[in-house]
Enzyme design. Structure first.
Site, PDB file in Angstrom:
ATOM      1  N   ARG A   6       0.864  -1.186   0.000  1.00  0.00           N
ATOM      2  CA  ARG A   6       0.000   0.000   0.000  1.00  0.00           C
ATOM      3  C   ARG A   6       0.893   1.226   0.000  1.00  0.00           C
ATOM      4  O   ARG A   6       1.729   1.397   0.892  1.00  0.00           O
ATOM      5  CB  ARG A   6      -0.919   0.015   1.232  1.00  0.00           C
TER       6      ARG A   6
ATOM      7  N   GLU B 244       5.111   6.880   2.370  1.00  0.00           N
ATOM      8  CA  GLU B 244       5.865   5.626   2.454  1.00  0.00           C
ATOM      9  C   GLU B 244       5.140   4.573   1.625  1.00  0.00           C
ATOM     10  O   GLU B 244       4.005   4.782   1.182  1.00  0.00           O
ATOM     11  CB  GLU B 244       5.965   5.146   3.913  1.00  0.00           C
TER      12      GLU B 244
ATOM     13  N   ASN C 187       4.138   0.541   2.160  1.00  0.00           N
ATOM     14  CA  ASN C 187       4.080  -0.565   3.122  1.00  0.00           C
ATOM     15  C   ASN C 187       4.111  -1.869   2.353  1.00  0.00           C
ATOM     16  O   ASN C 187       3.205  -2.139   1.559  1.00  0.00           O
ATOM     17  CB  ASN C 187       2.787  -0.487   3.937  1.00  0.00           C
TER      18      ASN C 187
ATOM     19  N   SER D  93      -2.758  -2.947   6.062  1.00  0.00           N
ATOM     20  CA  SER D  93      -4.075  -3.277   6.615  1.00  0.00           C
ATOM     21  C   SER D  93      -5.188  -2.363   6.104  1.00  0.00           C
ATOM     22  O   SER D  93      -4.952  -1.409   5.376  1.00  0.00           O
ATOM     23  CB  SER D  93      -4.022  -3.221   8.139  1.00  0.00           C
TER      24      SER D  93
ATOM     25  N   LYS E 173      12.696   2.334   5.245  1.00  0.00           N
ATOM     26  CA  LYS E 173      12.821   3.779   4.991  1.00  0.00           C
ATOM     27  C   LYS E 173      14.138   4.103   4.295  1.00  0.00           C
ATOM     28  O   LYS E 173      14.216   5.021   3.488  1.00  0.00           O
ATOM     29  CB  LYS E 173      12.708   4.556   6.301  1.00  0.00           C
TER      30      LYS E 173
ATOM     31  N   LYS F 257      12.552   9.748  10.356  1.00  0.00           N
ATOM     32  CA  LYS F 257      11.889   8.453  10.208  1.00  0.00           C
ATOM     33  C   LYS F 257      12.851   7.301  10.513  1.00  0.00           C
ATOM     34  O   LYS F 257      13.876   7.156   9.850  1.00  0.00           O
ATOM     35  CB  LYS F 257      11.348   8.305   8.771  1.00  0.00           C
TER      36      LYS F 257
ATOM     37  N   GLU G  49       7.764   0.031  10.764  1.00  0.00           N
ATOM     38  CA  GLU G  49       6.417   0.090  10.202  1.00  0.00           C
ATOM     39  C   GLU G  49       5.411   0.152  11.343  1.00  0.00           C
ATOM     40  O   GLU G  49       5.745  -0.033  12.505  1.00  0.00           O
ATOM     41  CB  GLU G  49       6.151  -1.160   9.348  1.00  0.00           C
ATOM     42  N   GLY G  50       4.147   0.405  10.982  1.00  0.00           N
ATOM     43  CA  GLY G  50       3.077   0.285  11.963  1.00  0.00           C
ATOM     44  C   GLY G  50       2.567   1.599  12.517  1.00  0.00           C
ATOM     45  O   GLY G  50       1.624   1.624  13.289  1.00  0.00           O
TER      46      GLY G  50
ATOM     47  N   ARG H 169      -7.551   7.614   5.187  1.00  0.00           N
ATOM     48  CA  ARG H 169      -7.546   7.734   6.645  1.00  0.00           C
ATOM     49  C   ARG H 169      -7.413   9.206   7.013  1.00  0.00           C
ATOM     50  O   ARG H 169      -6.672   9.950   6.358  1.00  0.00           O
ATOM     51  CB  ARG H 169      -6.384   6.944   7.251  1.00  0.00           C
TER      52      ARG H 169
END
Length: 505
Positions: A156, A175, A177, A182, A336, A395, A399-400, A481
């Site tokens: 994504r 970024e 992913n 998700s 990253k 950064k 992740e997450g 989002r």
């Protein structure tokens, strides 16, 4: 409920809707909430719509388990979401979709380029133990010889709409992913909720303009294609899941698409693999006596996911013939440091030779990215960021969500590590300046109030490669989002952002 007249029209001087500075002739004003300005002033209607919205979310299955009982479904709640769909510039939305297949090609190319990964991550793995352990498994698997011949990528690519310069708003990548991306499942169900809300608010024509979106189907089609190419009809797809499974319904959306195609799905944790997993003489993977064709990771992207047993389970999975989504090289492709290296002149051209148009489309989405490797260049950018922390994001290789550093915190960390090799475990990125809009963020047991918000658009990509032949390469849907402007970092699962639907303007 907050009075919102002070929020409408608040924010920076750029207007993504019109692509002009606010106040210019033809400008839609300085708030991206343009389509809903009249609605946002009717408090009684908004209160009624919020009640309908929550019931619609429950009816449509926009669900999460609770913090109190993350591994039981007896009591569930709605996943947090916006009351109104957020305005998104149509041209930038279409640009994000148009470049996704290019990003799929790029991620696949990086995962296959051992020398590029080795060279790019050389400084990082000296100071970042997590990346180093992943890289050691990658090397071990290559040294042994890959048993896996079918490769599945689900990624994504996340963007914001940058209004920082005087020019029109621009699509800039946050970024990409490459593991456990998700909310493709719940995003497939969110547009129906917003359609209901708009109809209740007397906006049926606007409701009809919301785009259909079904990432759950797109992701499942990729998994199904990989399962088919693996070539064992009795083999299962294994979802590798967390110990705490609050977001199970997002995963079930994808899982159900596979069951509908008569593909068996099992859900296991790392510890189950450690206890019940084995390889046969041809390195076929068996878990609890069942042959596994595809391992779909929804876990394994942060250090806290691993103890020694889990690392051993990960190595077992990587050594197997099973199709891993992602294999460990593809996970490393999403770091990253790799993102920063891709912005260097000539890098994209080497990875995608003879594909100048794809290179141009990809490069257009890059924000400024800077290495903190030891040396004069790294010293200079570190000093610039310490002097101007508001211009940058720091950064780490994580992740997450919730890991990035901003402002004073960025400055303090850089001052502490500026003369240490530890700084090479970070990269710097120009801070993107999106245009705030007004919305209501609906969360269980939270009061209804207007917030100034910013949004992040994610495009899901799916590709399948058999040997050297790419047999599937698609953009599989989108995720919007939204979060209140006071939250610098963090996603839906982290409790900061909420699910949204783009309303193209």
């Amino acid at each position: 409920m907050l009075p919102i007249d002070g929020l409408l029209g608040a924010g920076p001087d750029c207007c993504p809707i019109a692509g002009k500075k606010a106040g210019q002739p033809g400008s839609a004003g300085s708030s991206m909430a343009g389509p809903w300005d009249a609605v946002l002033r009717d408090e009684a209607a908004l209160k009624q719509a919020a009640v309908v919205a929550v019931d619609a979310a429950l009816l449509e299955g926009v669900l999460m388990r609770t913090d109190a009982e993350p591994n039981a479904s007896e009591v569930v709640s709605y996943a947090p979401f916006t009351l109104l769909p957020s305005a998104v510039p149509r041209a930038l939305f279409e640009q994000a979709y148009a470049v996704q297949r290019d990003f799929n090609l790029l991620v696949d190319a990086i995962s296959r380029d051992k020398e590029f990964l080795e060279r790019t991550l050389a400084s990082t793995i000296k100071v970042d133990d997590f990346t180093a352990r992943l890289f050691r498994i990658h090397q071990q698997v290559l040294d042994e010889g890959l048993a896996q011949s079918v490769f599945l990528g689900i990624n994504r690519s996340d963007y914001m709409f940058d209004c920082g310069a005087a020019s029109p708003p621009a699509l800039k990548q946050i970024e990409i992913n490459t593991i456990a991306a998700s909310f493709g499942g719940l995003a497939s169900r969110t547009a129906a909720v917003h359609g209901r809300v708009l109809r209740v608010l007397g906006k049926p024509e606007e409701a009809a303009r919301l785009l259909p979106n079904n990432p759950a189907l797109g992701l499942a089609m990729g998994i199904a294609k990989a399962w088919e190419l693996y070539g064992s009809p009795s083999a299962v797809v294994m979802f590798l899941v967390e110990e705490s499974q609050r977001n199970i319904f997002d995963q079930r959306c994808v899982e159900n698409e596979l069951w509908d195609r008569n593909i068996r799905v099992i859900r296991r944790r790392f510890r189950d693999v450690y206890e019940q997993g084995s390889l046969d003489g041809t390195r076929r993977l068996f878990v609890d006596g069942q042959e596994v064709a595809v391992v779909y990771y929804r876990e394994g992207y942060v250090p806290s996911n691993y103890d020694q047993q889990n690392w051993e389970a990960r190595l077992l999975l990587e050594r197997s013939r099973a199709v891993k989504c992602p294999d460990i090289a593809t996970q490393l492709a999403g770091t990253k440091k790799v993102q920063q290296e891709l912005s260097c002149p000539g890098t994209l051209e080497k990875l995608l030779p003879g594909n100048a148009e794809a290179v141009k489309r990809i490069r257009a989405t890059f924000a400024g990215l800077y290495s903190l490797d030891v040396g004069e260049e790294g010293d200079q950018i570190a000093a610039t960021a310490i002097a101007n922390p508001e211009r940058f994001v720091l950064k780490p290789q994580r992740e997450g969500g919730g890991n990035n550093l901003y402002g004073e915190e960025l400055k303090q960390v850089l001052q502490r590590i500026k003369d240490s090799p530890e700084r090479t475990s970070y990269i710097l990125m120009d801070k993107i300046e999106p245009q705030p809009s007004v919305n209501y963020l609906l969360r269980a047991r939270s009061p209804l109030k207007a917030s100034k918000c910013i949004s992040e658009l994610g495009i899901f990509g799916v590709y399948v490669r058999q040997g050297t032949e790419l047999v599937l390469n698609e953009a599989a849907g989108h995720l919007l989002r939204t979060k209140a402007v006071e939250h610098a970092d963090g996603g839906v699962a982290a409790g900061v952002a909420v699910l949204d639907t783009p309303y193209l303007v």
